[in-house]
Write an enzyme that holds these catalytic residues in place. Structure first.
Site, PDB file in Angstrom:
ATOM      1  N   ASP A   1      31.040 116.617 188.113  1.00 34.76           N
ATOM      2  CA  ASP A   1      31.542 117.943 188.433  1.00 34.76           C
ATOM      3  C   ASP A   1      30.372 118.903 188.225  1.00 34.76           C
ATOM      4  O   ASP A   1      29.236 118.477 187.979  1.00 34.76           O
ATOM      5  CB  ASP A   1      32.779 118.291 187.592  1.00 34.76           C
ATOM      6  CG  ASP A   1      32.471 118.567 186.129  1.00 34.76           C
ATOM      7  OD1 ASP A   1      31.315 118.408 185.684  1.00 34.76           O
ATOM      8  OD2 ASP A   1      33.414 118.943 185.401  1.00 34.76           O
ATOM      9  N   HIS A   2      30.640 120.195 188.297  1.00 33.03           N
ATOM     10  CA  HIS A   2      29.563 121.192 188.169  1.00 33.03           C
ATOM     11  C   HIS A   2      28.920 121.169 186.781  1.00 33.03           C
ATOM     12  O   HIS A   2      27.725 121.405 186.654  1.00 33.03           O
ATOM     13  CB  HIS A   2      30.082 122.591 188.496  1.00 33.03           C
ATOM     14  CG  HIS A   2      31.259 122.994 187.649  1.00 33.03           C
ATOM     15  ND1 HIS A   2      32.534 122.534 187.892  1.00 33.03           N
ATOM     16  CD2 HIS A   2      31.344 123.769 186.555  1.00 33.03           C
ATOM     17  CE1 HIS A   2      33.357 123.018 186.984  1.00 33.03           C
ATOM     18  NE2 HIS A   2      32.660 123.779 186.150  1.00 33.03           N
TER      19      HIS A   2
ATOM     20  N   CYS B   1      30.296 115.060 183.388  1.00 27.68           N
ATOM     21  CA  CYS B   1      30.935 116.371 183.411  1.00 27.68           C
ATOM     22  C   CYS B   1      30.314 117.152 182.261  1.00 27.68           C
ATOM     23  O   CYS B   1      29.293 116.740 181.717  1.00 27.68           O
ATOM     24  CB  CYS B   1      32.460 116.275 183.328  1.00 27.68           C
ATOM     25  SG  CYS B   1      33.173 115.718 181.773  1.00 27.68           S
TER      26      CYS B   1
ATOM     27  N   THR C   1      31.137 117.703 179.066  1.00 28.03           N
ATOM     28  CA  THR C   1      31.056 116.955 177.812  1.00 28.03           C
ATOM     29  C   THR C   1      31.129 115.451 178.013  1.00 28.03           C
ATOM     30  O   THR C   1      30.842 114.694 177.090  1.00 28.03           O
ATOM     31  CB  THR C   1      32.217 117.333 176.872  1.00 28.03           C
ATOM     32  OG1 THR C   1      33.450 116.964 177.503  1.00 28.03           O
ATOM     33  CG2 THR C   1      32.199 118.814 176.517  1.00 28.03           C
TER      34      THR C   1
ATOM     35  N   HIS D   1      30.272  94.349 174.572  1.00 32.54           N
ATOM     36  CA  HIS D   1      31.579  94.178 173.937  1.00 32.54           C
ATOM     37  C   HIS D   1      32.749  94.616 174.811  1.00 32.54           C
ATOM     38  O   HIS D   1      33.846  94.069 174.665  1.00 32.54           O
ATOM     39  CB  HIS D   1      31.639  94.967 172.626  1.00 32.54           C
ATOM     40  CG  HIS D   1      30.753  94.415 171.563  1.00 32.54           C
ATOM     41  ND1 HIS D   1      30.849  94.825 170.256  1.00 32.54           N
ATOM     42  CD2 HIS D   1      29.751  93.504 171.590  1.00 32.54           C
ATOM     43  CE1 HIS D   1      29.940  94.183 169.528  1.00 32.54           C
ATOM     44  NE2 HIS D   1      29.263  93.380 170.333  1.00 32.54           N
TER      45      HIS D   1
ATOM     46  N   ARG E   1      35.289  86.294 172.236  1.00 28.00           N
ATOM     47  CA  ARG E   1      36.287  87.131 171.561  1.00 28.00           C
ATOM     48  C   ARG E   1      36.365  88.519 172.184  1.00 28.00           C
ATOM     49  O   ARG E   1      37.419  89.156 172.165  1.00 28.00           O
ATOM     50  CB  ARG E   1      35.993  87.218 170.064  1.00 28.00           C
ATOM     51  CG  ARG E   1      34.763  88.021 169.685  1.00 28.00           C
ATOM     52  CD  ARG E   1      34.553  88.010 168.164  1.00 28.00           C
ATOM     53  NE  ARG E   1      33.576  88.978 167.747  1.00 28.00           N
ATOM     54  CZ  ARG E   1      32.273  88.771 167.689  1.00 28.00           C
ATOM     55  NH1 ARG E   1      31.771  87.605 168.036  1.00 28.00           N
ATOM     56  NH2 ARG E   1      31.458  89.717 167.281  1.00 28.00           N
ATOM     57  N   HIS E   2      35.262  88.973 172.783  1.00 28.83           N
ATOM     58  CA  HIS E   2      35.264  90.285 173.431  1.00 28.83           C
ATOM     59  C   HIS E   2      36.099  90.267 174.707  1.00 28.83           C
ATOM     60  O   HIS E   2      36.778  91.239 175.025  1.00 28.83           O
ATOM     61  CB  HIS E   2      33.831  90.739 173.720  1.00 28.83           C
ATOM     62  CG  HIS E   2      32.990  90.780 172.494  1.00 28.83           C
ATOM     63  ND1 HIS E   2      33.214  91.677 171.470  1.00 28.83           N
ATOM     64  CD2 HIS E   2      31.939  90.026 172.108  1.00 28.83           C
ATOM     65  CE1 HIS E   2      32.331  91.473 170.506  1.00 28.83           C
ATOM     66  NE2 HIS E   2      31.546  90.470 170.869  1.00 28.83           N
TER      67      HIS E   2
END
Length: 143
Positions: free
Chosen positions: A7-8, A63, A65, A96, A130-131
């Protein structure tokens, strides 16, 4: 092929990462934005569609954050979007979690650091075992 979008709020970081991918000769497709005010869920949806259709293998989304665009991308079955801000988490997102989208905050993560995260993410391999069992448990069909 990597799909990249923002986004901006993540536009400048997206442009930095595009130049970085081009320099490293890593193929990508830019889905936007062009820097104008827009809504991050729209670009998350387009990126997800490219991955789920098989047009692209992985994605990078930005974006302001990284929080909103990662939440939006993770709404889709088969998508594992990881919001990262340093290379160790980026590497572990692959090893993982088998993350197929890497998310960044353009207002909180600098270009060089984001590029180092991209390298760590792309160079790592999913460890399985296991992952894989844990990743299976987070698929929508597991609920």
């Amino acid at each position: 092929m990597i799909v990249i979008g923002s986004d901006h709020g993540g536009y400048e970081l997206k442009e930095y990462l595009k130049a970085y991918l081009k320099e490293k000769e890593i193929p990508f497709v830019d889905i936007g934005c062009d820097g104008q005010s827009c809504d991050y869920p729209d670009y998350a949806r387009i990126a997800v569609q490219k991955i789920l259709s098989g047009d692209c293998e992985k994605g990078i989304l930005c974006c302001g954050t990284g929080i909103g665009i990662s939440i939006a991308a993770n709404k889709y079955a088969g998508i594992r979007a990881a919001l990262v801000s340093e290379p160790v988490s980026a590497r572990l997102a692959t090893e993982h979690n088998n993350a197929n989208i890497l998310c960044f905050g353009g207002r909180v993560t600098g270009g060089a650091l984001a590029a180092a995260c991209v390298d760590a993410w792309l160079e790592a391999e999913f460890l399985g075992g296991r992952h894989a069992a844990r990743v299976h448990k987070i698929e929508p069909s597991a609920y």
